[in-house]
Design an enzyme around this catalytic site. Structure first.
Site, PDB file in Angstrom:
ATOM      1  N   ASP A  33       0.845  -1.206   0.000  1.00 27.65           N
ATOM      2  CA  ASP A  33       0.000   0.000   0.000  1.00 27.65           C
ATOM      3  C   ASP A  33       0.879   1.255   0.000  1.00 27.65           C
ATOM      4  O   ASP A  33       2.094   1.185   0.188  1.00 27.65           O
ATOM      5  CB  ASP A  33      -0.903  -0.042   1.245  1.00 27.65           C
ATOM      6  N   GLU A  65       2.505   4.966  -4.097  1.00 27.71           N
ATOM      7  CA  GLU A  65       2.459   5.887  -5.263  1.00 27.71           C
ATOM      8  C   GLU A  65       3.787   6.601  -5.486  1.00 27.71           C
ATOM      9  O   GLU A  65       4.064   6.899  -6.653  1.00 27.71           O
ATOM     10  CB  GLU A  65       1.324   6.909  -5.070  1.00 27.71           C
ATOM     11  N   ASP A 108      -9.173   3.638  -2.341  1.00 25.18           N
ATOM     12  CA  ASP A 108     -10.122   4.111  -1.327  1.00 25.18           C
ATOM     13  C   ASP A 108     -11.412   4.646  -1.926  1.00 25.18           C
ATOM     14  O   ASP A 108     -11.656   5.849  -1.995  1.00 25.18           O
ATOM     15  CB  ASP A 108      -9.434   5.173  -0.463  1.00 25.18           C
TER      16      ASP A 108
END
Ligand code: GLC
Length: 792
Positions: free
Chosen positions: A406, A409, A481
């Protein structure tokens, strides 16, 4: 008097040349095997064939960038030597699948099919342009051209009329038109004039794709702020061909472990140990199948990667053992930020061995994430990926089975990691501008390769939020999300379709919506959609209410139990779809635009969320508030899955959409293998294989395969099963492979007919049992070389 205007003219020409540069004329063209080198007035270019069907085009003003593709795994096709034809105005290079024509006067390209139809071409007025370091390819926008792909993007299935930016972005509670999000896949498929082609622009910087958003139909374009114009054209000519070609170039997904295809339960966060065990036992008590329990960030000590919280999880091995005994697998989240803390091993080792990214002056970059101030591993370096992989031992030793990557990015509070931050790229250093979009890919790779090293021959399971082209080689991708809303439920199907069209088959969204509390109906509907989604996991924000299948009342619980059980029954079919991906690159959730690319209804906003799940099931997502829906069924004969009512394709049907029965249709002629349901995939599948077939339609074949579902190279047994609706027969051949089938009997269930008629198995007659008004079945031994025929 004359001198001044001349000087002005020269100056004006110089300034405009500074503003906009085009390649100009071809000065020389040299072919060397599969590569053509072009010198143009203002640029250099190469054409390189990677196969008959894939050609790479590269333009640069001066020198080319260093070769540091993180996406491409195919090596160029050295044996290919395109045939050359020269005229006064152009040069043409042809292979069996594609012709590249270059105009001598402008260096503009046109790519054609072998029979001379234009697949894609530079815009006639201005093809390649540079403005400063910014480079753009302007291309013809064909009338009625549809654009597919671009990965996880929001919005409609057809990208025409939109503009997209590729810059991996953590955007919690994103809007249904938000761009950019977590994943960048600079690849699209153009569909026009009964043709399809693909273009992959392998530039990892912040690229922009404009599918005719504001050019009044004049052109489509893609641009990068710097670097080469470096793109690959896949010749098609069908969408399925393009996907096959693109996944030859960037790789395919290896077979996931079977357990990862079961139902997964997640929330931010289940802790402590007792709560996790409680959760697991509740699934078993309630007889709801489930394979995976996922631990979110609270399992760690102060959010430090590769640690366990001493009070919440004092003995992680004990927890994993207990979960395993109950038939569960344990997955933990891993985030890239490494907490700056003296004595913390990951920090000390990273510091000592130079694994963290730096500023140009050599000082370490610091950003804040969950643990506070952090350094970030440089996943572009192999040595760092290996270190990360070795460090995962802290998790695998405790019995963790899978890794959820997670915040890659990479996300830091405030989002923007400065552009000057340096990355190593294995000795070909570059800045954040080039590394940003491949950071998540590198982390997923490190986790995948690490897992495989730590447990050789066990299929790794990794999930990632951020990604770049080629991520399918290492990881499943979920859509981040999202919100508990019907708009997001509908959008999730298109995000999954977009990923599938872009080579990534193992995908899904947070079932129920991550942020917000779904109504019982929304949760049930989303669970129903999840059954027909490659990656099937419910997840919830820490602020949300309980969202386990039993948290929505007795009725919803009963419905969800049945839905999850259906998922487990379908697992052999789902596994077969993953095997098809391995062979052909086709995704598991397939946009209707793959098979019916030239049917305009497929792009219609009313129907663009529909898709095929595997070869034969058509899924029509419907908001949880609606009990009827208009669905479009493409050409052919379809049956409602569950009721076996018949529908003629090529038209719109208004159908019922009860909350427990999402409109799903099965294609006439289909073969769908099913298995009995256990508590999880670790339970024995028993000795009955069900083969469900539907009357009518074309001949259908599938490979039925059994293996242990977990080893990379396990002995397997497989056989080719064929259903011929016209001659009314189902047959299978010899058993292939080193293994043997556990299934001993086949229960053939024929849908669409309830006549008692007669059937025979290898010539010996066997009675049908009529089970529902539209179904009959019979059971035979599962012995090689069997043919079952029937008459009404
Ligand atoms: C990110 C993830 C989410 C996770 C949360 C806490 O928001 O996208 O799935 O639960 O971080 O780790």
């Amino acid at each position: 008097m004359l001198r001044i205007p001349l000087l002005l003219l020269v100056l004006a020409a110089y300034t405009s040349a500074q503003e906009l540069v085009q390649p100009g004329r071809i000065v020389s063209a040299k072919q060397n095997g599969n590569t053509v080198e072009l010198r143009c007035d203002n640029a250099r270019a190469t054409l390189t064939w990677y196969s008959d069907e894939i050609v790479r085009v590269r333009f640069a003003r001066d020198a080319f960038d260093a070769e540091r593709s993180s996406a491409v795994v195919l090596t160029s096709g050295r044996a290919i030597s395109p045939h050359v034809e020269e005229t006064d105005t152009s040069i043409r290079y042809s292979t069996a699948a594609i012709t590249v024509e270059i105009t001598r006067g402008t260096s503009r390209l046109r790519l054609l099919t072998p029979d001379g139809r234009v697949l894609t071409e530079d815009n006639a007025g201005f093809g390649v342009t540079w403005q400063g370091s910014d480079v753009t390819s302007h291309r013809t926008l064909f009338r009625d051209e549809h654009f597919l792909g671009m990965g996880e993007k929001t919005g409609p299935l057809d990208r025409r009329g939109r503009r997209f930016v590729n810059w991996n972005t953590d955007f919690p509670a994103y809007g249904i038109e938000q761009d950019p999000l977590y994943v960048s896949i600079p690849f699209f498929i153009g569909v026009h004039d009964s043709l399809a082609y693909g273009i992959f622009f392998d530039n990892t910087r912040k690229t922009v794709f404009d599918f005719g958003a504001s050019s009044d139909g004049r052109f489509m374009s893609f641009s990068a702020p710097a670097g080469d114009l470096d793109y690959y054209v896949c010749a098609g000519p069908t969408v399925a061909d393009v996907i096959r070609q693109y996944t030859t170039l960037t790789g395919r997904a290896p077979m996931p472990p079977r357990w990862a295809l079961g139902y997964q339960q997640c929330r931010w966060s289940y802790y402590p140990e007792s709560e996790v065990l409680n959760l697991a036992r509740t699934f078993r008590e309630k007889d709801i199948p489930c394979d995976v329990i996922t631990l979110d960030i609270h399992y760690m000590d102060a959010y430090k990667i590769f640690t366990w919280h001493p009070d919440r999880f004092p003995d992680p091995k004990r927890l994993a053992d207990s979960l395993h005994a109950l038939g569960f697998r344990l997955v933990t989240i891993v985030d890239p930020g490494i907490k700056i803390e003296k004595g913390y091993p990951a920090y000390e080792e990273g510091l000592r061995d130079g694994h963290f990214v730096t500023y140009p002056d050599g000082t370490l970059y610091i950003g804040e994430v969950w643990p506070g101030r952090c350094h970030f591993p440089d996943f572009t370096n192999e040595k760092t990926r290996l270190w990360w992989g070795r460090s995962m031992r802290a998790l695998t030793d405790a019995g963790v089975d899978g890794f959820w990557n997670d915040m890659n990015e990479p996300a830091a509070w405030g989002q923007n990691i400065p552009d000057v931050v340096r990355f190593g790229f294995n000795g070909l250093p570059a800045s954040m501008r080039e590394a940003h979009n491949v950071y998540g890919l590198g982390m997923a790779r490190a986790s995948y390769e690490g897992a495989l090293k730590l447990r050789p021959n066990i299929r790794p399971y990794t999930l990632t939020r951020a990604a770049y082209a080629g991520v399918q080689r290492y990881s499943a991708v979920w859509t981040g999300d999202n919100l508990a809303s019907d708009e997001h439920l509908m959008l999730s199907s298109r995000m999954v379709q977009g990923l599938g069209l872009s080579g990534v088959p193992f995908t899904g969204s947070d079932v129920g919506g991550f942020i917000g509390d779904p109504s019982p109906d929304l949760m049930t509907r989303w669970m129903n959609l999840g059954v027909f989604t490659p990656f099937f996991r419910a997840h919830k924000h820490y602020g949300g209410k309980s969202a386990e299948p039993w948290a929505f009342g007795r009725d919803a619980e009963n419905t969800m139990r049945l839905l999850i059980r259906l998922r487990y029954r379908l697992l052999p079919y789902i596994e077969a779809a993953f095997r098809t991906h391995e062979r052909t690159g086709l995704p598991v959730a397939r946009s209707l635009a793959i098979e019916w690319s030239h049917d305009p209804m497929v792009y219609d906003w009313r129907f663009h969320s529909e898709y095929l799940f595997g070869d034969h099931l058509l899924v029509a997502p419907v908001p949880s508030t609606d009990r009827r829906a208009d669905v479009y069924l493409p050409a052919g004969i379809w049956y409602r899955f569950g009721s076996d009512s018949l529908f003629l394709g090529g038209s719109i049907h208004t159908v019922t959409a009860p909350i427990a029965d999402l409109p799903v249709f099965v294609r006439a002629g289909a073969i769908i293998p099913m298995r009995p349901v256990g508590r999880s995939t670790s339970d024995s599948i028993g000795d009955t294989l069900e083969l469900h077939v539907w009357e009518g339609g074309a001949i259908t074949a599938m490979v039925y395969r059994e293996d242990d579902g977990i080893s990379v190279a396990a002995p397997s047994a497989s056989t080719l099963v064929e259903h011929n609706p016209a001659s009314r027969s189902l047959s299978w051949g010899n058993t292939e492979g080193r293994g043997s089938f556990r299934a001993r009997v086949v229960r053939l269930v024929q849908h669409g007919s309830n006549k008692e008629g007669s059937a025979s198995v290898n010539g010996v007659s066997v009675p049908w049992t009529v089970s529902t008004p539209k179904q009959r079945s019979l059971t035979v031994p599962f012995t090689p070389q069997t043919t079952i025929t029937w008459r009404d």
